[in-house]
Scaffold this motif. Sequence first.
Motif, PDB file in Angstrom:
ATOM      1  N   LEU A 156       0.848  -1.187   0.000  1.00 30.86           N
ATOM      2  CA  LEU A 156       0.000   0.000   0.000  1.00 30.86           C
ATOM      3  C   LEU A 156       0.884   1.238   0.000  1.00 30.86           C
ATOM      4  O   LEU A 156       1.638   1.460   0.953  1.00 30.86           O
ATOM      5  N   ASP A 157       0.791   2.032  -1.061  1.00 30.15           N
ATOM      6  CA  ASP A 157       1.596   3.253  -1.111  1.00 30.15           C
ATOM      7  C   ASP A 157       0.819   4.470  -1.609  1.00 30.15           C
ATOM      8  O   ASP A 157       1.346   5.578  -1.595  1.00 30.15           O
ATOM      9  N   ARG A 158      -0.446   4.248  -2.057  1.00 30.65           N
ATOM     10  CA  ARG A 158      -1.261   5.361  -2.548  1.00 30.65           C
ATOM     11  C   ARG A 158      -2.687   5.206  -2.041  1.00 30.65           C
ATOM     12  O   ARG A 158      -3.310   4.166  -2.228  1.00 30.65           O
ATOM     13  N   LEU A 159      -3.173   6.255  -1.407  1.00 30.78           N
ATOM     14  CA  LEU A 159      -4.494   6.194  -0.784  1.00 30.78           C
ATOM     15  C   LEU A 159      -5.620   5.957  -1.775  1.00 30.78           C
ATOM     16  O   LEU A 159      -6.569   5.225  -1.491  1.00 30.78           O
ATOM     17  N   ASP A 160      -5.528   6.572  -2.958  1.00 25.50           N
ATOM     18  CA  ASP A 160      -6.667   6.530  -3.874  1.00 25.50           C
ATOM     19  C   ASP A 160      -6.907   5.154  -4.476  1.00 25.50           C
ATOM     20  O   ASP A 160      -8.007   4.886  -4.981  1.00 25.50           O
ATOM     21  N   ILE A 161      -5.916   4.254  -4.436  1.00 23.23           N
ATOM     22  CA  ILE A 161      -6.113   2.910  -4.995  1.00 23.23           C
ATOM     23  C   ILE A 161      -5.948   1.817  -3.946  1.00 23.23           C
ATOM     24  O   ILE A 161      -5.990   0.633  -4.276  1.00 23.23           O
ATOM     25  N   ALA A 162      -5.777   2.195  -2.684  1.00 24.07           N
ATOM     26  CA  ALA A 162      -5.550   1.207  -1.630  1.00 24.07           C
ATOM     27  C   ALA A 162      -6.703   0.207  -1.521  1.00 24.07           C
ATOM     28  O   ALA A 162      -6.485  -0.994  -1.317  1.00 24.07           O
ATOM     29  N   ALA A 163      -7.935   0.692  -1.669  1.00 20.44           N
ATOM     30  CA  ALA A 163      -9.088  -0.204  -1.543  1.00 20.44           C
ATOM     31  C   ALA A 163      -9.079  -1.293  -2.605  1.00 20.44           C
ATOM     32  O   ALA A 163      -9.442  -2.446  -2.329  1.00 20.44           O
ATOM     33  N   PHE A 164      -8.650  -0.962  -3.833  1.00 19.86           N
ATOM     34  CA  PHE A 164      -8.618  -1.959  -4.904  1.00 19.86           C
ATOM     35  C   PHE A 164      -7.521  -2.997  -4.663  1.00 19.86           C
ATOM     36  O   PHE A 164      -7.693  -4.184  -4.976  1.00 19.86           O
ATOM     37  N   HIS A 177     -13.631  -5.258  -8.728  1.00 18.34           N
ATOM     38  CA  HIS A 177     -13.855  -6.524  -9.423  1.00 18.34           C
ATOM     39  C   HIS A 177     -14.537  -7.467  -8.445  1.00 18.34           C
ATOM     40  O   HIS A 177     -14.054  -7.677  -7.333  1.00 18.34           O
ATOM     41  N   ALA A 178     -15.640  -8.052  -8.861  1.00 17.94           N
ATOM     42  CA  ALA A 178     -16.407  -8.916  -7.964  1.00 17.94           C
ATOM     43  C   ALA A 178     -15.639 -10.176  -7.589  1.00 17.94           C
ATOM     44  O   ALA A 178     -15.755 -10.670  -6.467  1.00 17.94           O
ATOM     45  N   THR A 179     -14.860 -10.715  -8.527  1.00 18.14           N
ATOM     46  CA  THR A 179     -14.069 -11.917  -8.269  1.00 18.14           C
ATOM     47  C   THR A 179     -12.667 -11.735  -8.840  1.00 18.14           C
ATOM     48  O   THR A 179     -12.451 -10.934  -9.756  1.00 18.14           O
ATOM     49  N   VAL A 180     -11.732 -12.499  -8.300  1.00 15.57           N
ATOM     50  CA  VAL A 180     -10.364 -12.543  -8.834  1.00 15.57           C
ATOM     51  C   VAL A 180      -9.907 -14.000  -8.782  1.00 15.57           C
ATOM     52  O   VAL A 180      -9.757 -14.564  -7.689  1.00 15.57           O
ATOM     53  N   GLY A 181      -9.726 -14.614  -9.922  1.00 17.14           N
ATOM     54  CA  GLY A 181      -9.223 -15.983  -9.970  1.00 17.14           C
ATOM     55  C   GLY A 181     -10.271 -17.049 -10.200  1.00 17.14           C
ATOM     56  O   GLY A 181      -9.924 -18.223 -10.327  1.00 17.14           O
ATOM     57  N   ALA A 182     -11.552 -16.679 -10.281  1.00 23.03           N
ATOM     58  CA  ALA A 182     -12.576 -17.683 -10.591  1.00 23.03           C
ATOM     59  C   ALA A 182     -12.484 -18.112 -12.046  1.00 23.03           C
ATOM     60  O   ALA A 182     -12.743 -19.273 -12.381  1.00 23.03           O
ATOM     61  N   HIS A 183     -12.092 -17.181 -12.920  1.00 21.96           N
ATOM     62  CA  HIS A 183     -11.942 -17.480 -14.343  1.00 21.96           C
ATOM     63  C   HIS A 183     -10.662 -16.822 -14.857  1.00 21.96           C
ATOM     64  O   HIS A 183     -10.701 -15.763 -15.489  1.00 21.96           O
ATOM     65  N   LEU A 213      -2.868  -2.334 -20.131  1.00 20.75           N
ATOM     66  CA  LEU A 213      -3.128  -1.664 -18.871  1.00 20.75           C
ATOM     67  C   LEU A 213      -3.456  -0.189 -19.031  1.00 20.75           C
ATOM     68  O   LEU A 213      -3.603   0.517 -18.053  1.00 20.75           O
ATOM     69  N   THR A 214      -3.560   0.292 -20.255  1.00 25.06           N
ATOM     70  CA  THR A 214      -4.004   1.662 -20.449  1.00 25.06           C
ATOM     71  C   THR A 214      -5.422   1.812 -19.923  1.00 25.06           C
ATOM     72  O   THR A 214      -5.779   2.808 -19.307  1.00 25.06           O
ATOM     73  N   HIS A 215      -6.238   0.817 -20.162  1.00 28.04           N
ATOM     74  CA  HIS A 215      -7.620   0.816 -19.728  1.00 28.04           C
ATOM     75  C   HIS A 215      -7.714   0.074 -18.396  1.00 28.04           C
ATOM     76  O   HIS A 215      -6.987  -0.869 -18.152  1.00 28.04           O
ATOM     77  N   GLY A 216      -8.616   0.534 -17.527  1.00 28.49           N
ATOM     78  CA  GLY A 216      -8.853  -0.239 -16.329  1.00 28.49           C
ATOM     79  C   GLY A 216      -9.554  -1.524 -16.728  1.00 28.49           C
ATOM     80  O   GLY A 216     -10.665  -1.479 -17.245  1.00 28.49           O
ATOM     81  N   THR A 217      -8.916  -2.658 -16.540  1.00 28.08           N
ATOM     82  CA  THR A 217      -9.528  -3.901 -16.999  1.00 28.08           C
ATOM     83  C   THR A 217      -9.454  -4.980 -15.930  1.00 28.08           C
ATOM     84  O   THR A 217     -10.178  -4.939 -14.955  1.00 28.08           O
ATOM     85  N   LEU A 218      -8.525  -5.895 -16.088  1.00 26.85           N
ATOM     86  CA  LEU A 218      -8.444  -7.061 -15.239  1.00 26.85           C
ATOM     87  C   LEU A 218      -7.244  -6.979 -14.301  1.00 26.85           C
ATOM     88  O   LEU A 218      -6.232  -6.367 -14.619  1.00 26.85           O
ATOM     89  N   PRO A 219      -7.340  -7.662 -13.155  1.00 26.58           N
ATOM     90  CA  PRO A 219      -6.108  -7.919 -12.404  1.00 26.58           C
ATOM     91  C   PRO A 219      -5.151  -8.701 -13.296  1.00 26.58           C
ATOM     92  O   PRO A 219      -5.584  -9.512 -14.127  1.00 26.58           O
ATOM     93  N   LEU A 220      -3.863  -8.452 -13.173  1.00 24.80           N
ATOM     94  CA  LEU A 220      -2.873  -9.105 -14.025  1.00 24.80           C
ATOM     95  C   LEU A 220      -1.821  -9.756 -13.149  1.00 24.80           C
ATOM     96  O   LEU A 220      -1.260  -9.113 -12.259  1.00 24.80           O
TER      97      LEU A 220
END
Length: 272
Positions: free
Chosen positions: A7-15, A148-154, A261-268
Amino acid sequence: MRILAILDRLDIAAFILETTGELASRLQCRDIRVLQPRPATDPDYQSPDEGMPSDEERTRFTQDISRRAAGLHKTCRDWAKATGHVDDVHWVETAGDIRQIVAREAAGADLVVLGRPRPADPDYASQAFAGALYDAQAAVVVAPLQHHATVGAHPVVAWHPSAKLERAIESVWPLLEKAQAVTVIIGENRSGAQPDPALVGRLRDRGVPVTVDRFIITERDTGEQIRARALSARGDLLVMGAYDRPYFIEWLFGGPTRDILTHGTLPLLTHH
């Protein structure tokens, strides 16, 4: 199993925490270290040419760092309480060389979750990424910039034969073999040029439904092709090997080939 969240940035910490929690739940991980690396000195005064900070500037730097650390710690506490991870989370706050701190912590983790540095972000964001991916050579999960509702289901595997992808696959294998479905995307210069990778049979032998999606590579928009196909497959984690350092850093952090990664898309998930 240990997951390290940076965690190093407040605005994206939740994600970052949301992605960490999803992975921890799927992997039944009860050891989550949350690292808040702090610069020990003002990055605006790193060389003699930049002079010395005034007392007022030193005070402002110290206050800014403390305020950010307090905000991140509160975000982490609130998330842990809301998601039932209070007993799983270990908060680590360290000041010093960001890249060295992250590399040292990442070396002891099975997965490292962090946010993608953006063009306007402070230098410590890209230093943290380089410390985890290149110095520690850890399996890195780049959290998305939205919910993202899930990470790793698909998971979606962007297939390109390499030792780096093999390491990425092995690091995420516990997720792959428990997945509801897996899609393997294969870019080819001509149709049918590559056979199905052994990964496909290995997963099917374990009862995992696998779809193989082939496409013809066009040099100018390969990243966009992968992104579009991963989204079309309704994937929730893109797995790929890291390219050579200059190309991959350019891709992620602002060069002309950063399509995925230009677009907000998937966890990578990636591995060098």
